[in-house]
Design an enzyme around this catalytic site. Structure first.
Site, short mmCIF file in Angstrom:
data_model
loop_
_atom_site.label_atom_id
_atom_site.label_comp_id
_atom_site.label_asym_id
_atom_site.label_seq_id
_atom_site.Cartn_x
_atom_site.Cartn_y
_atom_site.Cartn_z
CG ASP A 178 150.99 76.86 28.75
OD1 ASP A 178 151.88 76.60 28.94
OD2 ASP A 178 151.22 77.93 28.90
CD GLU B 175 151.09 80.14 32.22
OE1 GLU B 175 151.69 81.07 33.53
OE2 GLU B 175 151.91 80.72 31.52
CG ASN B 176 147.87 80.97 30.00
OD1 ASN B 176 148.32 80.19 29.75
ND2 ASN B 176 147.57 82.20 30.23
CG HIS C 248 149.70 83.82 33.16
ND1 HIS C 248 148.71 85.46 33.22
CD2 HIS C 248 150.03 83.98 32.24
CE1 HIS C 248 149.42 86.24 32.17
NE2 HIS C 248 150.54 84.93 31.04
CG HIS D 66 155.27 78.23 33.25
ND1 HIS D 66 154.88 77.22 32.70
CD2 HIS D 66 155.19 79.23 33.06
CE1 HIS D 66 153.88 78.42 31.75
NE2 HIS D 66 154.04 80.05 32.65
CG HIS E 211 156.18 81.73 30.07
ND1 HIS E 211 155.08 82.32 30.91
CD2 HIS E 211 157.13 81.94 29.61
CE1 HIS E 211 155.69 83.34 30.81
NE2 HIS E 211 156.85 83.93 29.96
CG HIS F 94 151.29 80.36 25.14
ND1 HIS F 94 149.88 80.67 25.15
CD2 HIS F 94 151.33 79.71 26.06
CE1 HIS F 94 149.55 80.99 26.67
NE2 HIS F 94 150.78 80.32 27.02
FE LIG Z 1 153.11 81.23 31.12
FE LIG Z 2 151.14 80.32 29.45
#
Ligand SMILES: [Fe+2]
Ligand SMILES: [Fe+2]
Length: 268
Positions: free
Chosen positions: A8, A39-40, A68, A159, A184, A186
């Site tokens: 991510d 996604e981030n 996200h 994820h 997801h 992290h």
């Molecule tokens: Fe996520």
């Molecule tokens: Fe994420």
């Protein structure tokens, strides 16, 4: 072939890490194909065509996403037009965008002149995840069966929050796909391995962004939120920027993984 998956990408620091470090990694390791979870990437939440373009220009071939997905409304443009952008597969039928795609790759090492086909699949877990999506096990099983008619080289981004769900999905796919790597949480896990059937696995690739943080966000507001229960603004943190991911070597003919290695590179 050699593939790099990037965990991510969080905000501008994450995008900077990809821009600075990826060209070097591509050359140093003779990478044939690069996939990143984005996604981030826009301010820590969601993705826009502009941030996606930055990531593609840095040398990423495909961007995956996760829960996200909808945080930036401009994502609709990506879902409608960008073939290199994937959303989780297990959204209900009729959702814009696609959960898997097949790409043509010219391997640096291979003597074969014709391009290699690589399938990438993005799927979201259901344990402790919002929104609740369709059963990822059923969705992935059917999709992998479909993809295998065209190629044996298949990469899956799972994820999800729960380790059990990620491992179970990967074990179900052992021998059917080249690699399953989680995103997801992290937090990079240290369980990289190749299953008996030849599928490479890592529960979580970690995240690319500022690690002097709480999962990429400034520390104090997150602690305050836990202390008071009151909502806070979670700004993207700044310091100790790392590129996290996993590098996987795949046998072109069989699609089986030969090697998996965690990646953690410092942006200095
Ligand atoms: Fe996520
Ligand atoms: Fe994420």
């Amino acid at each position: 072939m050699k593939l790099l998956f990037i965990g991510d990408i969080v905000g501008q620091p994450g995008r900077n890490a990809v821009k600075t470090l990826l060209p070097k990694l591509r050359e140093q390791h003779n990478l044939d194909f690069v996939i990143a979870n984005g996604e981030n990437s826009a301010g820590g939440s969601g993705i826009t065509p502009k941030t996606a373009e930055e990531i593609f220009s840095a040398g990423v071939d495909v961007i995956t996403s996760g829960d996200h997905l909808w945080d930036q409304k401009e994502v609709m443009e990506l879902l409608a037009n960008e073939k290199r952008f994937l959303r989780p597969l297990n959204y209900p039928p009729g959702t814009p965008g696609q959960g898997s795609a097949i790409f043509e790759v010219r391997s640096q090492k291979s003597e074969v002149r014709s391009p290699i086909l690589v399938a990438v699949l993005d799927v979201q877990g259901r344990a402790f995840m919002q929104p609740p999506l369709d059963n990822p096990f059923l969705a992935v099983r059917a999709e992998v069966e479909r993809l295998r008619k065209q190629t044996k080289i298949i990469f899956v981004d799972i994820h999800a929050e729960a380790t059990s769900e990620k491992i179970a999905l990967a074990r179900m796919l052992d021998g059917q796909v080249s690699a399953v790597v989680g995103t997801h949480t992290h937090v990079q896990t240290a369980d990289e391995q190749i299953f008996p059937g030849g599928t490479a696995y890592l529960t979580d690739a970690g995240f690319t962004g500022p690690h002097e943080s709480i999962l990429g966000r400034e520390i104090e507001p997150v602690i305050k939120c836990f202390l008071t229960g009151m909502p806070q603004r979670f700004e993207v943190a700044k310091n100790n920027v790392l590129l996290h991911g996993a590098m996987i070597e795949i046998d072109d003919a069989s699609g089986k993984a030969l090697k998996i290695q965690r990646v953690s590179e410092n942006l200095i």
